[in-house]
Scaffold this active site. Structure first.
Site, PDB file in Angstrom:
ATOM      1  N   TYR A   1      -2.184  -0.436  10.210  1.00  0.00           N
ATOM      2  CA  TYR A   1      -2.195  -1.148   8.966  1.00  0.00           C
ATOM      3  C   TYR A   1      -1.164  -0.557   8.074  1.00  0.00           C
ATOM      4  O   TYR A   1      -0.561  -1.280   7.372  1.00  0.00           O
ATOM      5  CB  TYR A   1      -3.602  -0.473   8.179  1.00  0.00           C
TER       6      TYR A   1
ATOM      7  N   SER B   1       1.063  -1.181   0.122  1.00  0.00           N
ATOM      8  CA  SER B   1      -0.035  -0.009  -0.022  1.00  0.00           C
ATOM      9  C   SER B   1       0.989   1.331   0.078  1.00  0.00           C
ATOM     10  O   SER B   1       2.158   1.167   0.531  1.00  0.00           O
ATOM     11  CB  SER B   1      -0.808  -0.044   1.192  1.00  0.00           C
TER      12      SER B   1
END
Length: 251
Positions: free
Chosen positions: A153, A139
């Site tokens: 995350y 990501s």
């Protein structure tokens, strides 16, 4: 015929990637926890691409033994697995220290231990075959430490990115192996993971558009890709140097 195994394929980017790779002529091994959705996706893909082969299996990536068993079973089904896309992950979380260790632990366990299990199982298959393509979906949040609900995350996705780079470096020194490793860092792509986010996200693209950029990077076997290229390629460079008070506005 090339065979791609995709984890977390029951929805979002995983499901759309399956559609796009099938349209490009690839056979598919799809796994996720929700087998009803996998069955529906298989039916949809075969209706659109009747020449393809699609096999599905249930998999919870936090079950280490199941990860290895499912990957080996798919390899037995097809005789080979040419590519594995480590896509399954969890996006829930909370600011650290606010009483939601349970949510942060679940994200960390799924995205770190689950990703490691998938990567171990895939690389084991590829070493035996002496060839393959390992794809890890990281990501853009992995570029920096991120605040608020994204802290854990982002940290897990940094682990995924470094895991891929480390494996690539390891395999470069081993003769007789033709194994590529791709680390893909998507920007904001609409998916089931973020469809409940009400706050407008900068540079958000729809699932089909975003996944098309991911698929292109995968098919080009790029070692590292920020996608879509605009604005995330220059944005990634900026994120490395921007003050945290500016970076935090991206969440």
């Amino acid at each position: 015929m090339s065979v791609t195994l995709i984890t977390g394929a029951s929805s979002g980017i995983g499901a759309e990637l399956a559609r796009q790779l099938a349209a490009a002529g690839e056979d598919l091994a799809l796994c996720a926890r929700r087998t009803d959705r996998l069955d529906d996706l298989r039916t949809e893909i075969l209706a659109a691409q009747p020449g393809r082969r699609v096999e599905v299996r249930a998999l919870d990536v936090t079950d280490d033994a199941a990860v290895f068993a499912v990957f080996r079973a798919f390899a037995a089904d097809f005789g080979t697995i040419d590519r594995v896309v480590v896509n399954a992950g969890l996006g829930k979380g909370a600011p650290v220290g606010t009483g939601r260790f349970d949510a942060n632990r679940a994200t960390a366990y799924t995205n770190v231990i689950g990703a490691l299990a998938q990567t171990e199982a895939a690389t084991e298959l590829f070493r035996a075959q002496k060839r393959g393509h390992l794809v890890l979906i990281s990501s853009m949040s992995a570029m920096r430490g991120m605040p608020k609900k994204v802290t854990v995350y982002a940290a897990t996705k940094a682990f995924v990115a470094h895991l891929g780079e480390g494996i690539r470096g390891e395999l470069l020194g081993e003769p007789g192996l033709d194994i590529d490793v791709s680390v893909i860092l998507p920007g904001y792509i609409r998916s089931e993971m973020n469809d409940k986010v009400k706050k407008p996200m900068p540079f958000m693209v729809d699932t089909v558009t975003g996944t098309r950029a991911i698929a292109a990077a995968i098919q080009a076997r790029k070692p590292y890709a920020r996608v879509p290229a605009w604005p995330w390629r220059p944005m990634g460079t900026a994120m490395r140097h921007l003050p945290l008070k500016v970076v935090r506005r991206l969440t």
